[in-house]
Design an enzyme around this catalytic site. Structure first.
Site, PDB file in Angstrom:
ATOM      1  N   SER A 140       0.812  -1.221   0.000  1.00 30.76           N
ATOM      2  CA  SER A 140       0.000   0.000   0.000  1.00 30.76           C
ATOM      3  C   SER A 140       0.843   1.268   0.000  1.00 30.76           C
ATOM      4  O   SER A 140       0.363   2.322  -0.419  1.00 30.76           O
ATOM      5  CB  SER A 140      -0.945   0.003   1.212  1.00 30.76           C
ATOM      6  OG  SER A 140      -0.225  -0.170   2.416  1.00 30.76           O
ATOM      7  N   ASP A 395      -1.990   6.042  11.769  1.00 29.77           N
ATOM      8  CA  ASP A 395      -1.225   5.675  10.576  1.00 29.77           C
ATOM      9  C   ASP A 395       0.041   6.519  10.497  1.00 29.77           C
ATOM     10  O   ASP A 395       0.021   7.664  10.049  1.00 29.77           O
ATOM     11  CB  ASP A 395      -2.072   5.873   9.325  1.00 29.77           C
ATOM     12  CG  ASP A 395      -1.383   5.352   8.066  1.00 29.77           C
ATOM     13  OD1 ASP A 395      -0.195   4.973   8.147  1.00 29.77           O
ATOM     14  OD2 ASP A 395      -2.026   5.328   6.996  1.00 29.77           O
ATOM     15  N   HIS A 398       1.936   5.309   6.136  1.00 22.42           N
ATOM     16  CA  HIS A 398       1.639   5.939   4.846  1.00 22.42           C
ATOM     17  C   HIS A 398       1.857   7.445   4.952  1.00 22.42           C
ATOM     18  O   HIS A 398       2.203   7.961   6.013  1.00 22.42           O
ATOM     19  CB  HIS A 398       0.205   5.616   4.438  1.00 22.42           C
ATOM     20  CG  HIS A 398      -0.060   4.153   4.308  1.00 22.42           C
ATOM     21  ND1 HIS A 398      -0.539   3.393   5.356  1.00 22.42           N
ATOM     22  CD2 HIS A 398       0.115   3.311   3.264  1.00 22.42           C
ATOM     23  CE1 HIS A 398      -0.655   2.130   4.976  1.00 22.42           C
ATOM     24  NE2 HIS A 398      -0.266   2.046   3.697  1.00 22.42           N
TER      25      HIS A 398
END
Length: 425
Positions: A140, A395, A398
């Site tokens: 990802s 997160d 990312h």
């Protein structure tokens, strides 16, 4: 006609067209508007890129400059797109949409120590990529990179106070699987493809929970993941990357036999650690690429992008709340990050030497040091509406879009230009 448009843009931009000097200043705006109205129909009917300002600049960077060693410096012009001007941002990285209150993290650019890295130029990129194809092989974070590139390509070009938007790509995917999304830019005959793989090698989930309640996966370290390998033929450029899935409990298999593990679920297993599996996965992936009979593309290893969890691990309350970048002397690579980075470099060098025997090229997209210095660029809690009752961790893996990850395309474009200017000469 494309040549004439580019030539006209160059002349206007550099003052080489003497007839402009002969027009009175009061009349000049009207003449420019009439010129614009004459050119725009040609642009839309011919479906060629209209580049008059800010396109195809000659920003030369010395081959001997290490563009990956430097500092983050203020950039008041940034960001170069927003969540309203780009449709490709995944919700979990859409920090603006979900209310991140600060914007200082957007106002930085990468400055190499010994040269200037040109900002990303969509016109230059399309010019180099006409008729080409690019695959993002990875997890990802690789998809995060691909979406950043798409956003940069969808930037609006300013032309005589009018806005001409770069063409949107067509969805050329076969089926609706997000993990293998394919985009096609018709006017440039340019294809971007996502190829999802968590580990680069063959793997499967053995237990949904595992010893740390984050799943248990079996990896066959000497068997490449054919889901991406089988799709690689015909691509001109490949950006290869994986990383953070190797932080989970793993069982390691070689030649069909269990040889060890990390975060081992049983007492009678040998804990080989994270680096063991990570190194062998890249070794197998590189050998698979070098073994492809008809592959002629250039492979870019995008190095590991460190996470920035503080005061706890990702599943134990860790967060990333810093508001500005580190300076290069304020942080250093260590622990698992260093192990992963070193393993990548060593396996890359071996693959590069082996590739030379077959005429294959390997290049190093070395973003690790730059991204180590950006603890401020992650979504944190701003990857969903704060009032939503969802189970999501902070997160700190990312990257917000727009955000620091956009610099990866600055690096990549410069490497493409060097490929054309230096390596091919």
């Amino acid at each position: 006609m494309k040549h004439h448009l580019h030539q006209l843009g160059w002349e206007l931009q550099n003052g080489k067209n003497n007839w402009l000097k002969d027009i009175p200043r009061k009349v000049l705006p009207a003449v420019l508007i009439l010129l614009l109205l004459a050119i725009i129909p040609l642009f839309f009917s011919a479906r060629v890129p209209l580049v008059l300002w800010g396109g195809l600049r000659d920003d030369t960077v010395s081959l001997h400059c290490d563009i990956f060693k430097g500092e983050w410096v203020p950039d008041p012009k940034a960001p170069y797109y927003t969540n309203t001007s780009c449709w490709a941002i995944h919700d979990h990285q859409n920090c603006m949409k979900y209310g991140r209150p600060d914007s200082a993290y957007l106002k930085w650019k990468w400055k190499p120590d010994d040269c200037r890295l040109p900002e990303f130029d969509p016109a230059r990129f399309f010019d180099l990529m006409r008729g080409k194809s690019l695959a993002f092989v990875g997890d990802s974070v690789g998809r995060n990179h691909m979406q950043s590139l798409i956003c940069l390509l969808s930037r609006v070009l300013i032309l005589f106070f009018q806005h001409i938007q770069v063409e949107y790509p067509e969805d050329a995917s076969k089926g609706g699987d997000e993990k293998y999304r394919r985009w096609y830019y018709t006017s440039y005959d340019f294809t971007i493809q996502a190829m999802w793989t968590e580990f680069l090698v063959k793997g499967k989930q053995t237990d949904q929970h595992g010893p740390t309640n984050t799943g248990l996966f079996s990896l066959y370290l000497d068997e490449p993941d054919e889901q991406w390998v089988s799709k690689l033929q015909g691509f001109d450029y490949v950006i290869l990357s994986v990383g953070h899935w190797f932080q989970r409990p793993l069982l390691y298999y070689e030649r069909g036999e269990l040889v060890g593990c990390q975060f081992c679920p049983g007492a009678n297993m040998t804990d080989l650690g994270k680096e063991y599996g990570y190194r062998r996965a890249f070794r197998t992936a590189f050998r698979a690429i070098n073994g492809l009979q008809n592959f002629k593309g250039i492979t870019y290893l995008r190095t590991f992008a460190p996470s920035h969890f503080e005061n706890g691990q990702w599943n134990k309350g860790g967060h990333c709340l810093r508001g500005k970048p580190f300076k290069s002397n304020e942080t250093s690579l260590g622990g698992t990050d260093m192990e992963f980075y070193r393993a990548q470099l060593e396996e890359f060098r071996e693959a590069e030497e082996e590739g030379k025997k077959r005429g294959l090229k390997f290049r190093l997209l070395d973003i690790t040091r730059a991204m180590l210095m950006r603890p401020d660029g992650h979504p944190g809690i701003y990857g969903h509406r704060l009032e939503e009752n969802v189970t999501l961790y902070n997160d700190c893996v990312h990257w917000c879009l727009p955000g620091p990850i956009d610099a990866w395309s600055d690096f990549f474009l410069q490497m493409l230009r060097m490929e054309k200017s230096y390596y091919s000469s």
